[in-house]
Write an enzyme that holds these catalytic residues in place. Sequence first.
Site, PDB file in Angstrom:
ATOM      1  CE  LYS A 157      60.657  46.097  -0.843  1.00 10.62           C
ATOM      2  NZ  LYS A 157      61.287  46.157   0.470  1.00 10.62           N
ATOM      3  CG  ASN A 158      58.757  48.963   1.732  1.00  6.36           C
ATOM      4  OD1 ASN A 158      59.278  47.847   1.588  1.00  6.36           O
ATOM      5  ND2 ASN A 158      59.359  50.090   1.399  1.00  6.36           N
ATOM      6  CB  CYS A 193      68.834  47.045  -0.094  1.00 11.67           C
ATOM      7  SG  CYS A 193      67.673  46.439  -1.297  1.00 11.67           S
ATOM      8  NE  ARG A 222      68.328  49.920   5.304  1.00  9.63           N
ATOM      9  CZ  ARG A 222      67.482  49.452   4.394  1.00  9.63           C
ATOM     10  NH1 ARG A 222      67.922  48.690   3.429  1.00  9.63           N
ATOM     11  NH2 ARG A 222      66.203  49.723   4.452  1.00  9.63           N
ATOM     12  CG  ASP A 240      62.577  52.850  -1.202  1.00 10.35           C
ATOM     13  OD1 ASP A 240      63.775  52.891  -0.848  1.00 10.35           O
ATOM     14  OD2 ASP A 240      61.707  52.238  -0.559  1.00 10.35           O
ATOM     15  NE  ARG A 292      65.276  42.036  -1.054  1.00 11.11           N
ATOM     16  CZ  ARG A 292      65.764  43.049  -0.379  1.00 11.11           C
ATOM     17  NH1 ARG A 292      66.959  43.515  -0.655  1.00 11.11           N
ATOM     18  NH2 ARG A 292      65.091  43.608   0.587  1.00 11.11           N
TER      19      ARG A 292
HETATM   20  C1  UD1 Z   1      62.033  51.525   5.038  1.00 15.02           C
HETATM   21  C2  UD1 Z   1      61.726  50.863   3.735  1.00 15.02           C
HETATM   22  C3  UD1 Z   1      62.747  51.253   2.674  1.00 15.02           C
HETATM   23  C4  UD1 Z   1      62.842  52.765   2.566  1.00 15.02           C
HETATM   24  C5  UD1 Z   1      63.075  53.389   3.937  1.00 15.02           C
HETATM   25  C6  UD1 Z   1      63.037  54.907   3.925  1.00 15.02           C
HETATM   26  C7  UD1 Z   1      60.724  48.781   4.377  1.00 15.02           C
HETATM   27  C8  UD1 Z   1      60.814  47.296   4.411  1.00 15.02           C
HETATM   28  N1  UD1 Z   1      61.776  49.436   3.890  1.00 15.02           N
HETATM   29  O1  UD1 Z   1      63.309  51.033   5.455  1.00 15.02           O
HETATM   30  O2  UD1 Z   1      62.336  50.697   1.424  1.00 15.02           O
HETATM   31  O3  UD1 Z   1      63.925  53.108   1.742  1.00 15.02           O
HETATM   32  O4  UD1 Z   1      62.058  52.937   4.866  1.00 15.02           O
HETATM   33  O5  UD1 Z   1      61.836  55.351   3.397  1.00 15.02           O
HETATM   34  O6  UD1 Z   1      59.701  49.355   4.733  1.00 15.02           O
HETATM   35  N2  UD1 Z   1      68.339  54.514  10.954  1.00 15.02           N
HETATM   36  C9  UD1 Z   1      69.174  54.586  12.035  1.00 15.02           C
HETATM   37  N3  UD1 Z   1      68.859  53.868  13.154  1.00 15.02           N
HETATM   38  C10 UD1 Z   1      67.749  53.069  13.232  1.00 15.02           C
HETATM   39  C11 UD1 Z   1      66.893  53.009  12.108  1.00 15.02           C
HETATM   40  C12 UD1 Z   1      67.208  53.744  10.978  1.00 15.02           C
HETATM   41  O7  UD1 Z   1      70.188  55.293  11.991  1.00 15.02           O
HETATM   42  O8  UD1 Z   1      67.522  52.452  14.286  1.00 15.02           O
HETATM   43  C13 UD1 Z   1      68.665  55.278   9.720  1.00 15.02           C
HETATM   44  C14 UD1 Z   1      68.966  54.358   8.554  1.00 15.02           C
HETATM   45  O9  UD1 Z   1      70.304  53.931   8.598  1.00 15.02           O
HETATM   46  C15 UD1 Z   1      68.673  55.241   7.380  1.00 15.02           C
HETATM   47  C16 UD1 Z   1      67.515  56.114   7.882  1.00 15.02           C
HETATM   48  O10 UD1 Z   1      67.531  56.000   9.306  1.00 15.02           O
HETATM   49  O11 UD1 Z   1      69.777  56.060   7.089  1.00 15.02           O
HETATM   50  C17 UD1 Z   1      66.149  55.686   7.362  1.00 15.02           C
HETATM   51  O12 UD1 Z   1      65.885  54.367   7.761  1.00 15.02           O
HETATM   52  P1  UD1 Z   1      64.430  53.813   8.043  1.00 15.02           P
HETATM   53  O13 UD1 Z   1      63.431  54.908   7.874  1.00 15.02           O
HETATM   54  O14 UD1 Z   1      64.453  53.068   9.326  1.00 15.02           O
HETATM   55  O15 UD1 Z   1      64.271  52.772   6.860  1.00 15.02           O
HETATM   56  P2  UD1 Z   1      63.798  51.278   6.956  1.00 15.02           P
HETATM   57  O16 UD1 Z   1      62.629  51.170   7.863  1.00 15.02           O
HETATM   58  O17 UD1 Z   1      64.962  50.378   7.161  1.00 15.02           O
END
Ligand code: UD1
Length: 403
Positions: free
Chosen positions: A5-6, A98, A103, A287, A379
């Site tokens: 998915k990701n 989710c 986030r 995850d 999803r």
């Molecule tokens: C992706 C994955 C998700 C997985 C996560 C961590 C997808 C579609 N989803 O989510 O399944 O759980 O990586 O492996 O690929 N953060 C900030 N500011 C930002 C961006 C992130 O503070 O601008 C924080 C988030 O709130 C969170 C942490 O960083 O606490 C990790 O987020 P991130 O690595 O960005 O996860 P996603 O890309 O949203």
Amino acid sequence: MSGAKNSALKLMAAALLGQGVFHLDNVPRITDVRTMAEVLQCLGAKVTFQGHQMAIEVSSLQGRTPEQLVKSMRASVQVMGPLLARLGWVEVALPGGCAIGRRPLDIHLSGFQQMGASVVLNGDRLVARAPGGLRGADITLRYPSVGATENIMMAAALARGETVIRNAAREPEIVEVQAFLQAMGARVFGAGTPVITVQGVPELGCTDFSVMPDRIEAGTYLLAFLITGGEGTVCRVRPGHFSSLLSVIQAMGGEVAVEGSKVSVAAPKRLHPFALVTRPYPGFPTDLQPQMVAAATQAHGRSELRETVFDQRFGYVRELRKLGAVVRQTGQTVRVYGPVQLRGAQLEAGDLRAGAALVLAALAAEGRTLISGAQHIDRGYECLEEKLGGLGARITRLATMGG
Ligand code: UD1
């Protein structure tokens, strides 16, 4: 196993940087992929999806993303980088997805700003502009965010000059995005390490690509074998992508055999308790944290799990307790006391991986468990009930449950 998915979602977004017809293979048939396909169509791409093959035809695009779709899936924020780079502007509603904690998007947006974009919040819509085009920059991420690393990589592929992304996320999905961009003609190097370098090019073409196997799906099924005291094999996986999980399974006494792209796990007579901390790759994946807590209910002794990636990822613990699980939460740590004989109950899946954890716990429970909120599971898991059913689980979808 199905395609990841990701990875699929990001490759679909990356296609917006190119021109022509892309053919993606091994695309999982899950609702997040369908949502992303709708997002691409609203932006002007043509998408056809048959079996596990998807064709995406990209010619002219527009940059205003459909509000309802973006709100229903956070990953749609990944179209920001490609559209900003390609069109010089993009407008997105603040994303959903989710319910697992705050986030924010600050790391994504700060990257775009360092590349010369202006970003303003207009009501609940983010508008980013770079009328003269993006320019390369030396960007250090304050945290190795997966989504921000990918978004900045994609934007940089069409920027003027060189972009260096430091403290980049190292997930296998990032390596896939790099391979996909390279196949489109981009100059991107270093994915899988903390420093990624992108030399911008004026335009990108299209490519054919096969989506890698889903490491989280594979992990979920391996844990299903373990929690039911059974054994089984996941095929067509990349075992190196989930070594951290295999180490924990071994620490729990599970027997692990890796043979090429197959991984077999056999449960021991007594599962040992374990301790783990979730971290960015190559650390233990967040995850799989809920599924591990479900598994810990069957271990003999006290297991301890600490979540460091998301700040509200224990909502499902309340549901596990309804089955009889003994779980104590202190801040970002849970302690699970096992083994307990779980007993069927009525549960609500609040998010995707929580839903998977409830399914695992239900497999180990005596009697019938009813899980509502199945649409969250859809999803990210393709044919979950058929796959588990094929392994001997009795699992049925009730039409009234939605999804
Ligand atoms: C992706 C994955 C998700 C997985 C996560 C961590 C997808 C579609 N989803 O989510 O399944 O759980 O990586 O492996 O690929 N953060 C900030 N500011 C930002 C961006 C992130 O503070 O601008 C924080 C988030 O709130 C969170 C942490 O960083 O606490 C990790 O987020 P991130 O690595 O960005 O996860 P996603 O890309 O949203």
